[in-house]
Every structure is written in structure tokens, then in C-alpha cells.
Design a protein around this motif. Sequence first.
Motif, PDB file in Angstrom:
ATOM      1  N   LYS A  15       1.085  -1.050   0.023  1.00  0.00           N
ATOM      2  CA  LYS A  15      -0.050  -0.041   0.055  1.00  0.00           C
ATOM      3  C   LYS A  15       0.794   1.169  -0.091  1.00  0.00           C
ATOM      4  O   LYS A  15       0.503   2.202  -0.563  1.00  0.00           O
ATOM      5  CB  LYS A  15      -0.980  -0.026   1.220  1.00  0.00           C
ATOM      6  CG  LYS A  15      -0.512  -0.075   2.447  1.00  0.00           C
ATOM      7  CD  LYS A  15      -1.391  -0.126   3.634  1.00  0.00           C
ATOM      8  CE  LYS A  15      -0.560   0.021   5.187  1.00  0.00           C
ATOM      9  NZ  LYS A  15      -1.920  -0.031   6.107  1.00  0.00           N
ATOM     10  N   TYR A  18       2.617   1.834  -3.343  1.00  0.00           N
ATOM     11  CA  TYR A  18       1.458   2.156  -4.414  1.00  0.00           C
ATOM     12  C   TYR A  18       0.901   3.476  -4.236  1.00  0.00           C
ATOM     13  O   TYR A  18       0.558   4.278  -5.462  1.00  0.00           O
ATOM     14  CB  TYR A  18       0.199   1.214  -4.098  1.00  0.00           C
ATOM     15  CG  TYR A  18      -0.814   1.067  -5.214  1.00  0.00           C
ATOM     16  CD1 TYR A  18      -0.725   0.606  -6.494  1.00  0.00           C
ATOM     17  CD2 TYR A  18      -2.293   1.426  -4.918  1.00  0.00           C
ATOM     18  CE1 TYR A  18      -1.852   0.753  -7.520  1.00  0.00           C
ATOM     19  CE2 TYR A  18      -3.188   1.649  -5.739  1.00  0.00           C
ATOM     20  CZ  TYR A  18      -2.967   1.406  -7.077  1.00  0.00           C
ATOM     21  OH  TYR A  18      -4.027   1.043  -8.068  1.00  0.00           O
ATOM     22  N   MET A  79       4.312  -1.209 -12.985  1.00  0.00           N
ATOM     23  CA  MET A  79       3.360  -2.340 -12.597  1.00  0.00           C
ATOM     24  C   MET A  79       3.919  -3.513 -13.265  1.00  0.00           C
ATOM     25  O   MET A  79       4.053  -4.670 -12.629  1.00  0.00           O
ATOM     26  CB  MET A  79       1.949  -2.111 -13.098  1.00  0.00           C
ATOM     27  CG  MET A  79       0.761  -1.114 -12.450  1.00  0.00           C
ATOM     28  SD  MET A  79       0.806  -1.292 -10.682  1.00  0.00           S
ATOM     29  CE  MET A  79       0.155  -2.770 -10.506  1.00  0.00           C
ATOM     30  N   LEU A 122      -4.658  -3.882  -8.401  1.00  0.00           N
ATOM     31  CA  LEU A 122      -3.888  -2.602  -8.427  1.00  0.00           C
ATOM     32  C   LEU A 122      -3.791  -2.038  -9.737  1.00  0.00           C
ATOM     33  O   LEU A 122      -3.871  -0.757  -9.879  1.00  0.00           O
ATOM     34  CB  LEU A 122      -2.480  -2.865  -7.990  1.00  0.00           C
ATOM     35  CG  LEU A 122      -2.220  -3.613  -6.579  1.00  0.00           C
ATOM     36  CD1 LEU A 122      -0.507  -3.645  -6.352  1.00  0.00           C
ATOM     37  CD2 LEU A 122      -2.620  -2.565  -5.541  1.00  0.00           C
ATOM     38  N   LEU A 126      -5.420   1.546 -10.670  1.00  0.00           N
ATOM     39  CA  LEU A 126      -4.695   2.645 -11.461  1.00  0.00           C
ATOM     40  C   LEU A 126      -5.507   3.295 -12.636  1.00  0.00           C
ATOM     41  O   LEU A 126      -5.810   4.337 -12.712  1.00  0.00           O
ATOM     42  CB  LEU A 126      -3.348   2.132 -11.900  1.00  0.00           C
ATOM     43  CG  LEU A 126      -2.200   2.312 -11.185  1.00  0.00           C
ATOM     44  CD1 LEU A 126      -1.071   1.728 -11.714  1.00  0.00           C
ATOM     45  CD2 LEU A 126      -2.011   3.848 -10.473  1.00  0.00           C
TER      46      LEU A 126
END
Length: 267
Positions: A15, A18, A79, A122, A126
Motif C-alpha cells: 500500500k 502504491y 506495474m 492494483l 490505477l
Amino acid sequence: MSVLKLISWELDRVKKSYLLLVGVLLALQFSWLGAFLWRQTATYEEMRLEGMTGYTVSFANYIGSTIFTLSVGVAIVAMIFFSVWIWYREFQGRGTFMMRLLTIPTGRMKLFIAKFVTVMMLILGLFAIQWMALLLQYQLFTAWLNAKMIPLQGSFERAIQFDYLAMMYPESGFNFLVHQVLIAFVVLALFTFVLVERGLWQRTLWSPVLAICVVSGLIALPTLLIIYFERYLFMDELIGLFGLGLIGLVFGLTLLSRRFLSKKMSV
């Protein structure tokens, strides 16, 4: 441990990184939006003072700019890196929680599923954040140009059809689903590469090269078959063959990942 708990654990671990990525992405885009509008305003004023008319600004010009494209590229590279690192980090020491989980062969595929779902969540996150950011940027863009009475060309819907954004935000739900399947396939291929490489690294120094050859060979075989039969098939038949090839590749990559994760991974 259940898959949901593993997903929650993976999300908790990533987290901070990210949120940092999202912060850098938004800061870069909104900073560049301000600079872009300031430069366009200065250019418009110069042309107006010189008596030149017909100057317009399009949101597509902003989306197609180098800085904006670079910001999206950074997110994509991040990513891809995470899809590899999410596995590599688990083999940095014998005392990690993941290494202890790997001592339970029956639960190894749960780890695989949890990591795969985490990466896809994720990526979709995004997409959602970038979509909301684009909407806000367009509102700021139009508000500024209207305040400065600078003519605006094009619409938001037309602007987001620019190259890579058209792939991220296609016109139909079906196309979006197809794109997500392709993204999932890329993530699965990266997972398979890491698991093959990690399964071989204790036996040979050439494990990265061998892993690339194995995964590339698995992907190349149906791809070459599709290319060969392309000339003999109609479009509908070609789409069906592509779908079957993709299903076969997903099945093959999953089996290969399962074999190396369950049988070849020493802990």
C-alpha cells in the motif's frame, strides 16, 4: 490461510509503494497541466497581439504531450516491475513468512492466486484513478480556457481515443474485457517467468536465460500457428482461433507455473 486473507496481506504490504506511485503520477500530471496551460495562454496572447486568429487548443494536445505520456509510461513500467518483484522479494531470505508458507505444498497455488488477484486489483485501481484524474484535468482545462477566452477544439470523449488511452478506456465493455484479458495474460507470463527462473536458479547460473526461452517458446508456438493459418481463414474464424490460442496459452502457463511452484521450488 484463505485466499482472501492472503490478498489482504499482499495489499497491506504494497500500500505505501502504491500510494507513492499514485502520488507521483498525479503530481506529475497536474503540475504539467498547469505548465501546459500557462504556455498555451502565453502563445495565444502573443498571437492575439500580432493580429493572428484561428488559434485553438485541444485536450488531445495535452494528452499527447511527452510529459503526460511519460507519466503513464512510468505507471506501466512500475506495474510490470511489481508483477516480477512480488515474487522475487519472497526469496530474499529463508526466514520470510512466504518461505514458511511455501513449505506447505498443498497451499502454494493459493499464494499464486492471491498474488495474481492483487496485481490485477492494483492495475484496475490505477485505471480508475487515472480516469477520475483525467475528468478533473479536463474540467480544469476547459475552465481555464473559458476564463481566458481561448477557443477549445474537440471534446473529452474524442481526446481519450488518443493511442494508448483508447486501449485503457475503450468504447465498449466488450473491448474493455478483451483488454483486461490481455493484461491478465501478460501478468501470468511474468509470473511464470519468475517461477521458472526461481525454480532453476539453484541448479544453474543460466536460469534467467532458460526461463526466458521456456516462456517465449511456449508463447511462440501458438502464435506461429495463428500467423501460418491467417491467410486461410476468414475474420470470424481467425478471431475464434486467436481465442482458442489464448485459452491454450493461459492453460499452459498456469500448468507450468503450478509445476514449478509445487514441484521444483525448493525451500
